[in-house]
Scaffold this motif. Structure first.
Motif, mmCIF file in Angstrom:
data_model
loop_
_atom_site.group_PDB
_atom_site.id
_atom_site.type_symbol
_atom_site.label_atom_id
_atom_site.label_comp_id
_atom_site.label_asym_id
_atom_site.label_seq_id
_atom_site.Cartn_x
_atom_site.Cartn_y
_atom_site.Cartn_z
ATOM 1 N N LEU A 32 0.815 -1.217 0.000
ATOM 2 C CA LEU A 32 0.000 0.000 0.000
ATOM 3 C C LEU A 32 0.848 1.265 0.000
ATOM 4 N N LYS A 33 2.139 1.115 0.088
ATOM 5 C CA LYS A 33 3.041 2.234 0.335
ATOM 6 C C LYS A 33 2.898 3.365 -0.677
ATOM 7 N N SER A 34 2.711 3.025 -1.933
ATOM 8 C CA SER A 34 2.669 4.059 -2.975
ATOM 9 C C SER A 34 1.436 4.946 -2.862
ATOM 10 N N ARG A 35 0.410 4.475 -2.122
ATOM 11 C CA ARG A 35 -0.848 5.232 -2.037
ATOM 12 C C ARG A 35 -1.110 5.787 -0.638
ATOM 13 N N THR A 36 -0.193 5.554 0.308
ATOM 14 C CA THR A 36 -0.488 5.816 1.715
ATOM 15 C C THR A 36 0.387 6.923 2.297
ATOM 16 N N SER A 37 -0.212 7.744 3.122
ATOM 17 C CA SER A 37 0.546 8.668 3.961
ATOM 18 C C SER A 37 -0.125 8.718 5.332
ATOM 19 N N ILE A 38 0.698 8.912 6.353
ATOM 20 C CA ILE A 38 0.211 9.098 7.714
ATOM 21 C C ILE A 38 0.902 10.331 8.280
ATOM 22 N N SER A 39 0.112 11.221 8.817
ATOM 23 C CA SER A 39 0.641 12.446 9.410
ATOM 24 C C SER A 39 0.064 12.597 10.804
ATOM 25 N N ARG A 40 0.554 13.609 11.528
ATOM 26 C CA ARG A 40 0.046 13.807 12.879
ATOM 27 C C ARG A 40 -0.068 15.288 13.202
ATOM 28 N N ASP A 41 -0.922 15.589 14.154
ATOM 29 C CA ASP A 41 -1.056 16.929 14.717
ATOM 30 C C ASP A 41 -0.882 16.779 16.223
ATOM 31 N N THR A 42 0.302 17.089 16.704
ATOM 32 C CA THR A 42 0.580 16.877 18.124
ATOM 33 C C THR A 42 -0.214 17.830 19.011
ATOM 34 N N SER A 43 -0.590 18.994 18.473
ATOM 35 C CA SER A 43 -1.364 19.942 19.282
ATOM 36 C C SER A 43 -2.771 19.423 19.558
ATOM 37 N N LYS A 44 -3.274 18.580 18.646
ATOM 38 C CA LYS A 44 -4.599 17.990 18.813
ATOM 39 C C LYS A 44 -4.532 16.536 19.267
ATOM 40 N N ASN A 45 -3.318 16.010 19.359
ATOM 41 C CA ASN A 45 -3.122 14.603 19.728
ATOM 42 C C ASN A 45 -3.868 13.667 18.769
ATOM 43 N N GLN A 46 -3.686 13.933 17.481
ATOM 44 C CA GLN A 46 -4.347 13.173 16.427
ATOM 45 C C GLN A 46 -3.331 12.688 15.397
ATOM 46 N N PHE A 47 -3.662 11.579 14.733
ATOM 47 C CA PHE A 47 -2.904 11.180 13.563
ATOM 48 C C PHE A 47 -3.883 10.786 12.462
ATOM 49 N N THR A 48 -3.455 11.015 11.217
ATOM 50 C CA THR A 48 -4.365 10.943 10.082
ATOM 51 C C THR A 48 -3.823 10.028 8.994
ATOM 52 N N LEU A 49 -4.708 9.211 8.471
ATOM 53 C CA LEU A 49 -4.407 8.328 7.346
ATOM 54 C C LEU A 49 -4.975 8.930 6.071
ATOM 55 N N GLN A 50 -4.168 8.933 5.021
ATOM 56 C CA GLN A 50 -4.665 9.264 3.694
ATOM 57 C C GLN A 50 -4.286 8.133 2.746
ATOM 58 N N LEU A 51 -5.292 7.615 2.045
ATOM 59 C CA LEU A 51 -5.097 6.547 1.077
ATOM 60 C C LEU A 51 -5.653 7.036 -0.257
ATOM 61 N N SER A 52 -4.790 7.176 -1.220
ATOM 62 C CA SER A 52 -5.186 7.791 -2.485
ATOM 63 C C SER A 52 -5.639 6.757 -3.512
ATOM 64 N N SER A 53 -6.284 7.243 -4.544
ATOM 65 C CA SER A 53 -6.700 6.415 -5.692
ATOM 66 C C SER A 53 -7.435 5.155 -5.244
ATOM 67 N N VAL A 54 -8.421 5.325 -4.392
ATOM 68 C CA VAL A 54 -9.109 4.163 -3.827
ATOM 69 C C VAL A 54 -9.957 3.454 -4.886
ATOM 70 N N THR A 55 -10.135 2.166 -4.657
ATOM 71 C CA THR A 55 -10.995 1.315 -5.474
ATOM 72 C C THR A 55 -11.940 0.576 -4.535
ATOM 73 N N PRO A 56 -12.933 -0.128 -5.081
ATOM 74 C CA PRO A 56 -13.825 -0.900 -4.190
ATOM 75 C C PRO A 56 -13.087 -1.908 -3.312
ATOM 76 N N GLU A 57 -11.894 -2.331 -3.743
ATOM 77 C CA GLU A 57 -11.107 -3.267 -2.924
ATOM 78 C C GLU A 57 -10.587 -2.631 -1.641
ATOM 79 N N ASP A 58 -10.687 -1.316 -1.520
ATOM 80 C CA ASP A 58 -10.297 -0.621 -0.290
ATOM 81 C C ASP A 58 -11.455 -0.527 0.700
ATOM 82 N N THR A 59 -12.597 -1.049 0.339
ATOM 83 C CA THR A 59 -13.724 -1.105 1.272
ATOM 84 C C THR A 59 -13.360 -1.997 2.452
ATOM 85 N N ALA A 60 -13.523 -1.464 3.662
ATOM 86 C CA ALA A 60 -13.098 -2.206 4.852
ATOM 87 C C ALA A 60 -13.546 -1.457 6.108
#
Length: 121
Positions: A65-93
């Protein structure tokens, strides 16, 4: 007690970018030596690790999944975020965020409740 809560849209159109946020309470995402992971479970299949971000902000991803994935964080909000690009129905989960004890056992020891994401036009 550490708690994790996923949030984001439940429906994403094919070719778009899926974006989910995990809000952490009861502990800081910068605390040594915890990593913060995303895991998914497609319908009728087992769990698949997507990637993680470390307490220092470094990232590592599942090679499939590496080519389509990024994970970032906002330490001020104590959050981390997933972004998965170019999704297809196979990404349903169901997508989960989780904490990883990276100092000793490498156990995924705290989990969010999970959020259903469906990819469909």
């Amino acid at each position: 007690q550490v708690q994790l809560l996923e949030s984001g849209p439940g429906l994403v159109k094919p070719s778009q970018t899926l974006s989910l946020t995990c809000t952490v309470s009861g502990g800081s995402i910068t605390t040594q030596y915890f990593y913060w992971a995303w895991v998914r479970q497609p319908p009728g299949k087992g769990l698949q690790w997507i990637g993680f971000i470390t307490y220092r902000g470094a990232t590592n991803f599942n090679p499939s999944l590496k080519s389509r994935t990024s994970i970032s964080r906002d330490t001020s909000k104590n959050q981390f975020t997933l972004q998965l690009s170019s999704v297809t129905p196979e990404d349903t989960a169901v997508y989960f965020c989780s904490r990883v004890d990276a100092e000793g056992t490498w156990e995924f020891d705290v989990w969010g409740q999970g959020t259903q994401v469906t990819v469909s036009s």
